[in-house]
Design an enzyme around this catalytic site. Structure first.
Site, PDB file in Angstrom:
ATOM      1  N   TYR A 176       0.623  -1.920  11.311  1.00  0.00           N
ATOM      2  CA  TYR A 176       0.105  -2.394  10.033  1.00  0.00           C
ATOM      3  C   TYR A 176       1.205  -2.338   8.961  1.00  0.00           C
ATOM      4  O   TYR A 176       1.428  -3.303   8.213  1.00  0.00           O
ATOM      5  CB  TYR A 176      -1.081  -1.503   9.630  1.00  0.00           C
ATOM      6  CG  TYR A 176      -1.592  -1.721   8.238  1.00  0.00           C
ATOM      7  CD1 TYR A 176      -2.497  -2.748   7.962  1.00  0.00           C
ATOM      8  CD2 TYR A 176      -1.188  -0.902   7.185  1.00  0.00           C
ATOM      9  CE1 TYR A 176      -2.973  -2.945   6.676  1.00  0.00           C
ATOM     10  CE2 TYR A 176      -1.660  -1.091   5.903  1.00  0.00           C
ATOM     11  CZ  TYR A 176      -2.553  -2.111   5.645  1.00  0.00           C
ATOM     12  OH  TYR A 176      -3.022  -2.304   4.373  1.00  0.00           O
ATOM     13  N   SER A 231       0.842  -1.186   0.000  1.00  0.00           N
ATOM     14  CA  SER A 231       0.000   0.000   0.000  1.00  0.00           C
ATOM     15  C   SER A 231       0.880   1.241   0.000  1.00  0.00           C
ATOM     16  O   SER A 231       1.970   1.230   0.585  1.00  0.00           O
ATOM     17  CB  SER A 231      -0.884  -0.003   1.246  1.00  0.00           C
ATOM     18  OG  SER A 231      -1.539   1.236   1.363  1.00  0.00           O
ATOM     19  N   SER A 232       0.372   2.328  -0.611  1.00  0.00           N
ATOM     20  CA  SER A 232       1.152   3.585  -0.601  1.00  0.00           C
ATOM     21  C   SER A 232       1.346   4.091   0.825  1.00  0.00           C
ATOM     22  O   SER A 232       2.282   4.835   1.088  1.00  0.00           O
ATOM     23  CB  SER A 232       0.451   4.640  -1.455  1.00  0.00           C
ATOM     24  OG  SER A 232      -0.818   4.933  -0.923  1.00  0.00           O
ATOM     25  N   CYS A 233       0.471   3.672   1.765  1.00  0.00           N
ATOM     26  CA  CYS A 233       0.569   4.217   3.127  1.00  0.00           C
ATOM     27  C   CYS A 233       1.681   3.551   3.947  1.00  0.00           C
ATOM     28  O   CYS A 233       1.851   3.880   5.117  1.00  0.00           O
ATOM     29  CB  CYS A 233      -0.774   4.129   3.847  1.00  0.00           C
ATOM     30  SG  CYS A 233      -1.262   2.461   4.233  1.00  0.00           S
ATOM     31  N   LYS A 240       2.927  -5.301   6.716  1.00  0.00           N
ATOM     32  CA  LYS A 240       2.856  -5.295   5.243  1.00  0.00           C
ATOM     33  C   LYS A 240       4.262  -5.324   4.633  1.00  0.00           C
ATOM     34  O   LYS A 240       4.494  -5.995   3.626  1.00  0.00           O
ATOM     35  CB  LYS A 240       2.109  -4.041   4.782  1.00  0.00           C
ATOM     36  CG  LYS A 240       0.613  -4.178   4.880  1.00  0.00           C
ATOM     37  CD  LYS A 240       0.171  -5.084   3.771  1.00  0.00           C
ATOM     38  CE  LYS A 240      -1.277  -5.413   3.809  1.00  0.00           C
ATOM     39  NZ  LYS A 240      -1.614  -6.418   2.792  1.00  0.00           N
ATOM     40  N   HIS A 263     -12.592   6.013   4.507  1.00  0.00           N
ATOM     41  CA  HIS A 263     -11.560   6.860   3.913  1.00  0.00           C
ATOM     42  C   HIS A 263     -12.211   8.133   3.359  1.00  0.00           C
ATOM     43  O   HIS A 263     -13.427   8.213   3.250  1.00  0.00           O
ATOM     44  CB  HIS A 263     -10.833   6.096   2.799  1.00  0.00           C
ATOM     45  CG  HIS A 263     -10.005   4.964   3.305  1.00  0.00           C
ATOM     46  ND1 HIS A 263     -10.054   3.694   2.771  1.00  0.00           N
ATOM     47  CD2 HIS A 263      -9.119   4.908   4.324  1.00  0.00           C
ATOM     48  CE1 HIS A 263      -9.214   2.903   3.432  1.00  0.00           C
ATOM     49  NE2 HIS A 263      -8.639   3.616   4.379  1.00  0.00           N
TER      50      HIS A 263
HETATM   51  N1  NAP Z   1      -8.632   0.088   0.270  1.00  0.00           N
HETATM   52  C1  NAP Z   1      -7.574   0.811  -0.115  1.00  0.00           C
HETATM   53  O1  NAP Z   1      -7.671   2.033  -0.334  1.00  0.00           O
HETATM   54  C2  NAP Z   1      -6.241   0.130  -0.310  1.00  0.00           C
HETATM   55  C3  NAP Z   1      -5.173   0.931  -0.749  1.00  0.00           C
HETATM   56  C4  NAP Z   1      -3.927   0.329  -0.920  1.00  0.00           C
HETATM   57  C5  NAP Z   1      -3.760  -1.025  -0.661  1.00  0.00           C
HETATM   58  N2  NAP Z   1      -4.804  -1.783  -0.240  1.00  0.00           N
HETATM   59  C6  NAP Z   1      -4.531  -3.199   0.055  1.00  0.00           C
HETATM   60  O2  NAP Z   1      -5.467  -4.057  -0.563  1.00  0.00           O
HETATM   61  C7  NAP Z   1      -5.690  -5.204   0.254  1.00  0.00           C
HETATM   62  C8  NAP Z   1      -7.180  -5.419   0.440  1.00  0.00           C
HETATM   63  O3  NAP Z   1      -7.744  -4.252   1.012  1.00  0.00           O
HETATM   64  P1  NAP Z   1      -9.339  -3.989   0.984  1.00  0.00           P
HETATM   65  O4  NAP Z   1      -9.507  -2.510   1.049  1.00  0.00           O
HETATM   66  O5  NAP Z   1      -9.960  -4.757  -0.111  1.00  0.00           O
HETATM   67  O6  NAP Z   1      -9.762  -4.597   2.404  1.00  0.00           O
HETATM   68  P2  NAP Z   1     -11.217  -5.065   2.881  1.00  0.00           P
HETATM   69  O7  NAP Z   1     -12.269  -4.445   2.044  1.00  0.00           O
HETATM   70  O8  NAP Z   1     -11.247  -4.834   4.357  1.00  0.00           O
HETATM   71  O9  NAP Z   1     -11.218  -6.639   2.608  1.00  0.00           O
HETATM   72  C9  NAP Z   1     -10.378  -7.487   3.294  1.00  0.00           C
HETATM   73  C10 NAP Z   1     -10.760  -8.921   3.014  1.00  0.00           C
HETATM   74  O10 NAP Z   1      -9.848  -9.742   3.729  1.00  0.00           O
HETATM   75  C11 NAP Z   1     -10.553 -10.832   4.264  1.00  0.00           C
HETATM   76  N3  NAP Z   1      -9.891 -11.282   5.489  1.00  0.00           N
HETATM   77  C12 NAP Z   1      -9.496 -10.526   6.553  1.00  0.00           C
HETATM   78  N4  NAP Z   1      -8.937 -11.309   7.494  1.00  0.00           N
HETATM   79  C13 NAP Z   1      -8.983 -12.580   7.028  1.00  0.00           C
HETATM   80  C14 NAP Z   1      -8.567 -13.837   7.545  1.00  0.00           C
HETATM   81  N5  NAP Z   1      -7.992 -13.932   8.740  1.00  0.00           N
HETATM   82  N6  NAP Z   1      -8.776 -14.934   6.789  1.00  0.00           N
HETATM   83  C15 NAP Z   1      -9.364 -14.852   5.584  1.00  0.00           C
HETATM   84  N7  NAP Z   1      -9.774 -13.700   5.026  1.00  0.00           N
HETATM   85  C16 NAP Z   1      -9.589 -12.573   5.749  1.00  0.00           C
HETATM   86  C17 NAP Z   1     -11.952 -10.355   4.552  1.00  0.00           C
HETATM   87  O11 NAP Z   1     -12.791 -11.490   4.435  1.00  0.00           O
HETATM   88  P3  NAP Z   1     -14.344 -11.561   4.889  1.00  0.00           P
HETATM   89  O12 NAP Z   1     -15.077 -10.622   3.970  1.00  0.00           O
HETATM   90  O13 NAP Z   1     -14.746 -12.952   4.692  1.00  0.00           O
HETATM   91  O14 NAP Z   1     -14.352 -11.081   6.323  1.00  0.00           O
HETATM   92  C18 NAP Z   1     -12.164  -9.311   3.442  1.00  0.00           C
HETATM   93  O15 NAP Z   1     -12.796  -9.902   2.345  1.00  0.00           O
HETATM   94  C19 NAP Z   1      -4.933  -4.960   1.561  1.00  0.00           C
HETATM   95  O16 NAP Z   1      -3.736  -5.663   1.520  1.00  0.00           O
HETATM   96  C20 NAP Z   1      -4.662  -3.471   1.547  1.00  0.00           C
HETATM   97  O17 NAP Z   1      -3.456  -3.149   2.191  1.00  0.00           O
HETATM   98  C21 NAP Z   1      -6.056  -1.241  -0.062  1.00  0.00           C
END
Ligand code: NAP
Length: 314
Positions: A137, A108-110, A141, A180
């Site tokens: 976090y 992630s950029s953060c 990562k 966010h």
């Molecule tokens: N959102 C952003 O702006 C952003 C920006 C940069 C990078 N990212 C990266 O993208 C990735 C995904 O982010 P997101 O925003 O999509 O997050 P999210 O919407 O919170 O989704 C996270 C997913 O992970 C699953 N999960 C969490 N703990 C788990 C576990 N112990 N076992 C199995 N599954 C698990 C959850 O499953 P359930 O639905 O079944 O609970 C959920 O589907 C992360 O690595 C994050 O750092 C996100």
């Protein structure tokens, strides 16, 4: 990847995982392996190993993570470092042991240094102090990125890592307590429009600059890199363009149809003045973002209204 390859999308109900799944299904990949957290807790090593031994996925998109804003990160620092370390370790190790052909990890950029020069190049990782509010976090990562690089160096495992900027789109979190900035603004202007509130106040001067990428563009980049990139270096994924929070607020208010006043509370902090990724690496590979910010916000707002069962009025 072939259309019948066995592809595990970890975290397929999250913002990112859901977009990757949508994209793969639209492209005709018919052999997706999907598990909710209740079905498969990736923090549990024994469960992860048994799953990978039984299913033997060939390609792994690792979009499962514990993700949250400042409040969640500072309230649950142990859970943030534990879960993200455990997920990265268990999934990368089990994928390698079960003979997966390739894994894509999401940074992630953060997790770049708080005061990194702008725009942020991939090699700035670990060159300065981290943002203290999400340090546990970020450390987890960064450990995931290093695991991916170490498994490639020592075992020849084809693990690659992306560094996405701020994402938004359908499936985002609109909860006013921990969303966010972009979904938070969408919801606040929507609620203000419905309630007829004459003024919406936004924290800070409005002059901080931020970059936003539609999650469908991120999914497009993830699928692109899964087939085009077999190297240890990180790859930034963003638009390469940023807007001020004031410009973003005007755009969101316009799309939502909120015609009241926007006031900036300059007594509140702005956060980092600028956070923009240098995307020359992925541009040089031939990938470009396709969704303009206004179009992406418009379609996200439609999705939000449909979810909230609220009237979609422009
Ligand atoms: N959102 C952003 O702006 C952003 C920006 C940069 C990078 N990212 C990266 O993208 C990735 C995904 O982010 P997101 O925003 O999509 O997050 P999210 O919407 O919170 O989704 C996270 C997913 O992970 C699953 N999960 C969490 N703990 C788990 C576990 N112990 N076992 C199995 N599954 C698990 C959850 O499953 P359930 O639905 O079944 O609970 C959920 O589907 C992360 O690595 C994050 O750092 C996100």
């Amino acid at each position: 990847m072939h259309k019948d390859s066995r592809i595990f999308v970890a975290g397929h109900r999250g913002l990112v995982g859901r977009a990757i799944r949508r994209r793969l299904e639209a492209d005709g990949f018919a052999n997706l392996i999907l598990r909710t957290r209740d079905e498969l807790d990736l923090c549990d090593r024994a469960q992860a190993e048994a799953f990978f031994r039984a299913e033997r996925p060939e390609f792994v998109f690792l979009a499962a993570a514990k993700v949250g804003g400042i409040l969640a990160n500072s309230t649950y620092p142990a859970q943030f470092i534990h879960d993200n370390l455990a997920i990265a370790l268990n999934v990368i190790d089990a994928s390698y042991r079960a003979g997966a052909a390739k894994l894509l990890f999401l940074g992630s950029s953060c997790i770049y240094p708080k005061f990194a020069p702008q725009p942020i190049r991939e090699e700035y990782l670990l060159t300065g102090e981290l943002e203290p509010t999400n340090e546990p976090y970020a450390i987890a990562k960064i450990a995931g990125l290093k695991l991916a690089q170490a498994y490639r160096a020592e075992y020849g495992f084809n693990a690659i890592s992306l560094m996405p900027t701020n994402l938004y789109g359908p499936g985002d979190n609109f909860d006013p307590r921990n969303s966010h900035v972009l979904p938070a603004l969408l919801r606040r202007f929507h609620d203000a429009k419905i309630a007829g509130t004459p003024e919406v106040t936004i924290w800070g001067t409005g002059q901080a600059r931020r970059e936003f990428l539609h999650v469908d563009d991120l999914a497009d980049a993830a699928v692109f890199l899964m087939s085009q990139w077999d190297r240890p270096e990180l790859v930034n994924v963003g638009t390469g363009e940023d807007v001020t929070i004031a410009e973003l607020a005007e755009l969101v208010a316009d799309i939502v149809g909120y015609s009241g006043r926007i006031r900036f509370d300059t007594s509140m902090p702005d956060g980092t003045p600028r956070k923009l990724l240098d995307i020359s690496r992925i541009l040089s590979l031939g990938w470009r973002p396709k969704i303009a910010l206004a179009d992406g916000i418009r379609s996200t707002y439609k999705w939000y209204c449909a979810q909230a069962m609220a009237p979609v009025e422009q």
